[in-house]
Design a protein around this motif. Sequence first.
Motif, PDB file in Angstrom:
ATOM      1  N   LEU A  31      30.196  32.050  36.285  1.00  0.00           N
ATOM      2  CA  LEU A  31      30.699  30.787  35.827  1.00  0.00           C
ATOM      3  C   LEU A  31      29.823  30.692  34.980  1.00  0.00           C
ATOM      4  CD1 LEU A  31      32.104  28.268  36.087  1.00  0.00           C
ATOM      5  CD2 LEU A  31      30.479  27.619  36.523  1.00  0.00           C
ATOM      6  N   SER A  34      31.588  32.746  32.349  1.00  0.00           N
ATOM      7  CA  SER A  34      33.023  32.466  32.020  1.00  0.00           C
ATOM      8  C   SER A  34      32.488  31.107  31.131  1.00  0.00           C
ATOM      9  CB  SER A  34      33.820  31.450  32.427  1.00  0.00           C
ATOM     10  OG  SER A  34      34.108  32.520  33.915  1.00  0.00           O
ATOM     11  N   GLU A  95      34.041  43.156  36.750  1.00  0.00           N
ATOM     12  CA  GLU A  95      33.605  42.229  36.168  1.00  0.00           C
ATOM     13  C   GLU A  95      32.499  42.064  35.881  1.00  0.00           C
ATOM     14  OE1 GLU A  95      34.926  38.027  37.905  1.00  0.00           O
ATOM     15  OE2 GLU A  95      34.942  39.421  39.336  1.00  0.00           O
ATOM     16  N   TRP A 176      38.174  30.547  34.414  1.00  0.00           N
ATOM     17  CA  TRP A 176      37.295  30.579  36.153  1.00  0.00           C
ATOM     18  C   TRP A 176      38.350  30.918  36.967  1.00  0.00           C
ATOM     19  CZ3 TRP A 176      33.012  32.283  37.871  1.00  0.00           C
ATOM     20  CH2 TRP A 176      32.779  31.911  39.342  1.00  0.00           C
ATOM     21  N   ILE A 177      39.036  30.341  36.685  1.00  0.00           N
ATOM     22  CA  ILE A 177      40.433  29.859  37.386  1.00  0.00           C
ATOM     23  C   ILE A 177      40.800  31.258  37.231  1.00  0.00           C
ATOM     24  CG2 ILE A 177      42.664  28.578  37.608  1.00  0.00           C
ATOM     25  CD1 ILE A 177      40.952  25.516  37.227  1.00  0.00           C
ATOM     26  N   GLU A 179      40.179  33.939  36.061  1.00  0.00           N
ATOM     27  CA  GLU A 179      39.179  34.699  37.054  1.00  0.00           C
ATOM     28  C   GLU A 179      39.581  35.171  38.700  1.00  0.00           C
ATOM     29  OE1 GLU A 179      37.943  37.659  35.350  1.00  0.00           O
ATOM     30  OE2 GLU A 179      38.605  37.066  33.821  1.00  0.00           O
ATOM     31  N   LYS A 180      39.400  33.792  39.823  1.00  0.00           N
ATOM     32  CA  LYS A 180      39.095  33.657  41.056  1.00  0.00           C
ATOM     33  C   LYS A 180      41.504  33.764  41.215  1.00  0.00           C
ATOM     34  CE  LYS A 180      35.502  32.386  41.491  1.00  0.00           C
ATOM     35  NZ  LYS A 180      34.191  33.934  42.285  1.00  0.00           N
ATOM     36  N   PHE A 181      42.146  33.590  40.370  1.00  0.00           N
ATOM     37  CA  PHE A 181      43.341  33.913  40.712  1.00  0.00           C
ATOM     38  C   PHE A 181      43.725  35.453  40.660  1.00  0.00           C
ATOM     39  CE2 PHE A 181      48.002  34.262  39.803  1.00  0.00           C
ATOM     40  CZ  PHE A 181      48.868  33.745  40.856  1.00  0.00           C
ATOM     41  N   LYS A 183      41.429  37.816  40.778  1.00  0.00           N
ATOM     42  CA  LYS A 183      41.034  38.508  42.393  1.00  0.00           C
ATOM     43  C   LYS A 183      41.437  38.464  43.208  1.00  0.00           C
ATOM     44  CE  LYS A 183      35.818  38.551  41.719  1.00  0.00           C
ATOM     45  NZ  LYS A 183      34.725  37.687  42.339  1.00  0.00           N
ATOM     46  N   GLN A 184      42.324  37.051  43.696  1.00  0.00           N
ATOM     47  CA  GLN A 184      43.018  36.609  44.687  1.00  0.00           C
ATOM     48  C   GLN A 184      43.966  37.538  44.550  1.00  0.00           C
ATOM     49  OE1 GLN A 184      44.574  33.394  45.450  1.00  0.00           O
ATOM     50  NE2 GLN A 184      42.384  32.313  46.128  1.00  0.00           N
TER      51      GLN A 184
END
Length: 186
Positions: A31, A34, A95, A176-177, A179-181, A183-184
Amino acid sequence: FFHVPTAWITVIAFLMSTIYSIKYLRKKNLLDDSKAYTAAQLGMVFCILATVTGAVWSKFAWGAFWSWDPRQTSIFALMLIYGAYFALRSAIEQEEKRAALSAVYSIIAFVTVPFFIFIMPRIMKGLHPGSADDVSSGPVVDFHMNANMLLIFYLSLAGFSLLYYWMWQIGYKSHWIKEKFNKQLI
């Protein structure tokens, strides 16, 4: 009322990028990466705005859009330095490695900011107020200017600072959102 606040935000954004880069290196929290990345992005946007508005003002005041004045040259150098930061980030896919190398680069890059913004333009002869050969205009911000102009100037600085903070908050959260998306999906 527009040019100086954009240059001010450039420095603040690059400083924030460095602060969050240091935080990333200490805690390894993505974070913080980011937040540093978003601050650097906004720093580049405001750096470009400062350059463009400076060129317009230069045409009005000195008759040419660009004259290689020390301040013009130094902000151009900052654009190249931070442009390399974005090239570095885009060249590394892993990353954690991208975050670590970007953080180190951001810290090193910021070492140049005080020199290019505050020192070099004042020790060299130039067209900008505050240059080494400036005998009439005084400092960059003349505290003896008309009270209404000074008020508008300070309100502009405050307004741009709030705008930057708002854009930074939205920017790092959306990064951040994203990057998380991503990754999923992998």
